[in-house]
Design a protein around this motif. Structure first.
Motif, PDB file in Angstrom:
ATOM      1  N   UNK A 216       4.075   6.505  -3.072  1.00 56.40           N
ATOM      2  CA  UNK A 216       4.158   7.025  -3.172  1.00 56.40           C
ATOM      3  C   UNK A 216       5.725   7.853  -2.189  1.00 56.40           C
ATOM      4  N   UNK A 217       5.882   6.874  -0.726  1.00 57.15           N
ATOM      5  CA  UNK A 217       6.866   7.088  -0.054  1.00 57.15           C
ATOM      6  C   UNK A 217       8.301   6.991  -0.632  1.00 57.15           C
ATOM      7  N   UNK A 218       8.439   6.412  -1.885  1.00 59.90           N
ATOM      8  CA  UNK A 218       9.549   5.499  -2.317  1.00 59.90           C
ATOM      9  C   UNK A 218      10.484   7.248  -2.812  1.00 59.90           C
ATOM     10  N   UNK A 219      10.497   7.774  -3.408  1.00 67.34           N
ATOM     11  CA  UNK A 219      11.425   8.657  -3.205  1.00 67.34           C
ATOM     12  C   UNK A 219      11.494   9.531  -2.496  1.00 67.34           C
ATOM     13  N   UNK A 220      10.807  10.412  -1.279  1.00 68.94           N
ATOM     14  CA  UNK A 220      11.028  10.769  -0.120  1.00 68.94           C
ATOM     15  C   UNK A 220      12.080   9.899   0.562  1.00 68.94           C
ATOM     16  N   UNK A 221      11.780   8.343   0.607  1.00 71.13           N
ATOM     17  CA  UNK A 221      12.977   8.189   1.394  1.00 71.13           C
ATOM     18  C   UNK A 221      14.304   7.767   1.014  1.00 71.13           C
ATOM     19  N   UNK A 222      13.885   7.704  -0.772  1.00 70.04           N
ATOM     20  CA  UNK A 222      15.777   6.994  -1.935  1.00 70.04           C
ATOM     21  C   UNK A 222      16.378   8.553  -0.870  1.00 70.04           C
ATOM     22  N   UNK A 223      15.159   9.634  -1.205  1.00 76.77           N
ATOM     23  CA  UNK A 223      16.302  11.104  -0.583  1.00 76.77           C
ATOM     24  C   UNK A 223      17.077  11.262   0.542  1.00 76.77           C
ATOM     25  N   UNK A 224      16.254  10.432   1.521  1.00 77.07           N
ATOM     26  CA  UNK A 224      16.788  10.458   3.173  1.00 77.07           C
ATOM     27  C   UNK A 224      17.737   9.651   3.140  1.00 77.07           C
ATOM     28  N   UNK A 225      17.481   8.336   2.177  1.00 78.69           N
ATOM     29  CA  UNK A 225      19.280   7.530   2.664  1.00 78.69           C
ATOM     30  C   UNK A 225      19.564   8.323   1.980  1.00 78.69           C
ATOM     31  N   UNK A 226      19.649   8.745   0.506  1.00 77.03           N
ATOM     32  CA  UNK A 226      20.936   9.205  -0.713  1.00 77.03           C
ATOM     33  C   UNK A 226      21.374  10.167   0.929  1.00 77.03           C
ATOM     34  N   UNK A 227      21.131  11.302   1.419  1.00 78.19           N
ATOM     35  CA  UNK A 227      20.945  11.647   2.537  1.00 78.19           C
ATOM     36  C   UNK A 227      22.703  11.323   2.852  1.00 78.19           C
ATOM     37  N   UNK A 228      21.903  10.118   3.674  1.00 79.98           N
ATOM     38  CA  UNK A 228      22.866   9.413   5.454  1.00 79.98           C
ATOM     39  C   UNK A 228      24.035   8.990   4.163  1.00 79.98           C
ATOM     40  N   UNK A 229      24.308   8.214   3.470  1.00 83.13           N
ATOM     41  CA  UNK A 229      25.208   7.663   3.327  1.00 83.13           C
ATOM     42  C   UNK A 229      25.735   8.993   3.392  1.00 83.13           C
TER      43      UNK A 229
ATOM     44  N   UNK B 160       7.896  -1.369  -1.749  1.00 83.59           N
ATOM     45  CA  UNK B 160       6.528  -1.438  -1.302  1.00 83.59           C
ATOM     46  C   UNK B 160       5.831  -2.494  -0.163  1.00 83.59           C
ATOM     47  N   UNK B 161       5.414  -2.239   0.191  1.00 87.32           N
ATOM     48  CA  UNK B 161       4.335  -3.264   1.301  1.00 87.32           C
ATOM     49  C   UNK B 161       3.490  -4.090   0.512  1.00 87.32           C
ATOM     50  N   UNK B 162       3.787  -4.132  -0.727  1.00 85.23           N
ATOM     51  CA  UNK B 162       2.554  -4.366  -1.871  1.00 85.23           C
ATOM     52  C   UNK B 162       3.358  -5.650  -2.754  1.00 85.23           C
ATOM     53  N   UNK B 163       2.529  -6.751  -2.819  1.00 85.72           N
ATOM     54  CA  UNK B 163       3.554  -7.363  -3.453  1.00 85.72           C
ATOM     55  C   UNK B 163       2.806  -7.761  -4.577  1.00 85.72           C
ATOM     56  N   UNK B 164       3.647  -7.407  -5.466  1.00 82.24           N
ATOM     57  CA  UNK B 164       3.600  -6.682  -7.470  1.00 82.24           C
ATOM     58  C   UNK B 164       5.094  -7.296  -7.671  1.00 82.24           C
ATOM     59  N   UNK B 165       5.413  -7.931  -9.044  1.00 83.86           N
ATOM     60  CA  UNK B 165       6.199  -8.062  -9.481  1.00 83.86           C
ATOM     61  C   UNK B 165       7.127  -6.288  -9.756  1.00 83.86           C
ATOM     62  N   UNK B 166       5.954  -6.320 -10.707  1.00 79.41           N
ATOM     63  CA  UNK B 166       6.160  -4.684 -11.581  1.00 79.41           C
ATOM     64  C   UNK B 166       5.962  -3.927 -11.363  1.00 79.41           C
ATOM     65  N   UNK B 167       6.459  -2.262 -11.795  1.00 83.67           N
ATOM     66  CA  UNK B 167       6.186  -1.246 -11.243  1.00 83.67           C
ATOM     67  C   UNK B 167       4.969  -0.951 -11.371  1.00 83.67           C
ATOM     68  N   UNK B 168       4.685  -1.301 -12.560  1.00 85.71           N
ATOM     69  CA  UNK B 168       2.996  -0.878 -13.075  1.00 85.71           C
ATOM     70  C   UNK B 168       2.472  -1.966 -12.567  1.00 85.71           C
ATOM     71  N   UNK B 169       2.556  -2.991 -11.398  1.00 82.53           N
ATOM     72  CA  UNK B 169       1.849  -3.507 -10.386  1.00 82.53           C
ATOM     73  C   UNK B 169       1.301  -3.316  -9.238  1.00 82.53           C
TER      74      UNK B 169
END
Length: 147
Positions: free
Chosen positions: A62-75, A46-55
């Motif tokens: 919101x874009x994390x899972x869609x981007x993960x999916x794109x990368x998984x497909x690419x590899x 994320x382009x927001x600094x926080x040490x833990x997920x709840x921060x």
């Protein structure tokens, strides 16, 4: 973007440290890990600094899972493989030193796994189920969540 001047991931986001960028949105950056566990190992931050997920504010996640999916497909993990012998992958996110977090900026790993000896190794020390304890925990968590 909230950032910390000494955070290596914040420096990568700002372009102060180069990366092998794979994908970017206004809130998330994905790039190849420079110390990969396997071919195609990528980080999504994320382009927001926080040490833990709840921060991290939800809008930065919101874009994390869609981007993960794109990368998984690419590899190549999306190959049709009815026998399950093709490429798998782990999606990993650690919070705190005790949970193996090395950099205090939330990040997600996509780690392809082509053979048993490649990528991430995982142990699962499951305990025998105590349903009374599980029911009590369930009630405590529902209360903490607000249900």
């Amino acid at each position: 973007m909230s950032s910390l001047p000494t955070c290596i991931f914040c420096k990568i986001i700002k372009g102060e440290i180069p990366c092998f960028k794979l994908f970017e949105t206004d809130t998330v950056l994905a790039y190849l890990d420079i110390q990969p566990l396997s071919k195609g190992h990528a980080l999504i931050i994320p382009k927001y600094h926080g040490a833990r997920l709840h921060n991290i504010p939800d809008e930065y996640l919101s874009d994390v899972l869609p981007i993960t999916k794109k990368i998984a497909k690419a590899v190549g993990v999306d190959n049709d493989d009815p026998e399950g012998k093709g490429i798998g992958y782990n999606f990993l996110q650690n919070n705190g030193r005790i949970a193996h977090q090395e950099v205090d900026h939330v990040h997600f790993h996509v780690i392809p796994k082509r053979v048993q000896t490649e990528g991430l190794g995982v142990g699962w020390p499951a305990e025998t189920t105590d349903f009374d304890k599980l029911k009590k925990l369930h009630e405590e968590l529902l209360k903490a969540i607000g249900n």
